[in-house]
Design an enzyme around this catalytic site. Sequence first.
Site, PDB file in Angstrom:
ATOM      1  CB  ILE A  95      -0.983   0.000   1.190  1.00 27.21           C
ATOM      2  CG1 ILE A  95      -2.026   1.112   1.035  1.00 27.21           C
ATOM      3  CG2 ILE A  95      -0.234   0.081   2.512  1.00 27.21           C
ATOM      4  CD1 ILE A  95      -3.145   1.050   2.049  1.00 27.21           C
ATOM      5  CG  ASN A 108       3.211 -10.695   4.533  1.00 28.21           C
ATOM      6  OD1 ASN A 108       3.629 -11.236   5.551  1.00 28.21           O
ATOM      7  ND2 ASN A 108       3.538  -9.448   4.206  1.00 28.21           N
ATOM      8  CB  VAL A 124       7.813 -11.718  13.334  1.00 29.48           C
ATOM      9  CG1 VAL A 124       8.955 -11.737  12.325  1.00 29.48           C
ATOM     10  CG2 VAL A 124       7.075 -13.060  13.326  1.00 29.48           C
ATOM     11  CE1 TYR A 161      -2.361  -8.390  13.643  1.00 28.76           C
ATOM     12  CE2 TYR A 161      -2.409 -10.134  15.294  1.00 28.76           C
ATOM     13  CZ  TYR A 161      -1.826  -9.553  14.180  1.00 28.76           C
ATOM     14  OH  TYR A 161      -0.718 -10.138  13.605  1.00 28.76           O
ATOM     15  CB  THR A 215       8.259  -6.912  11.363  1.00 23.72           C
ATOM     16  OG1 THR A 215       7.022  -7.080  12.079  1.00 23.72           O
ATOM     17  CG2 THR A 215       8.698  -8.249  10.781  1.00 23.72           C
TER      18      THR A 215
END
Length: 272
Positions: free
Chosen positions: A38, A102, A203, A170, A205
């Site tokens: 995006i 993903n 993770v 979520y 990120t």
Amino acid sequence: MSRLQGKVAFITGIGRGQGRSHAIRLAEEGADIIGVDICRDFDSAPYPMASKEDLAETVRQVEALGRRVVARVADVRDAVGLRSAVEEGVDQLGRLDFAVANAGISTAQFRMTTLEEDIQAWNDVIDVNLTGVWNTAQAAIPYILAGGRGGSIILIGSTAGLRGAGAGPYTAAKHGVVGIMRGLANELAEDNIRVNVVHPTAVNTMMAVNPGMQAFLASQVANGIHSRNAMPVELLEPADISATVAFLCSDESRYITGTNVPVDAGFVNRVD
């Protein structure tokens, strides 16, 4: 490694993080890549999304491996735009074998102060993390079917999709992803298209490693909620998840479908 030589994968959210890691790993295995991101921020998520420069860097890294890549700015909430990106990629690369849904966001760490903010956070997370997964699969399925070779669709879930967690939208979205997988796995089995969900624990990120998320986790601990892995590791690396994605794309997983695959250092199994 060349388990995926000559194959093509469609991956959403490839600008950075897990998406970039998946693109690079599948390219290392021989696949060409169709990818979207995006490349703009969400008001409800207080950490930056990937930029156009990030997307260009993913392209550079995939091409450095000698693989072709068609990358476009696209929003998984926009079903028409997403299908257009896939169509363009298939026109250029000639086929489609895999899809990796993903792209995702989290607003768990954002303390809403108004009803409008709360509604926007719910809508953004459900639209990206659930509807976006459905849109990704629907954009890819016609092209995988047209190949007549079978294939693999991998949905990136979360341990929040297997256990209750403190992040309402979520957790709801990731549980919904499991429902999408179960239905599609049955629907596509006769065509040898496998559908599975990979469920990572936290993770390393931007989604997990930012001040807002750390504050959220601290508040959960204060409320007696402990989110810990069983194995002695706090965060997995994106490559840890990508290894499982590559396996699920490969012929080695040709009879694995309709499954939840935790890559979670024992998080789901742990009883506190």
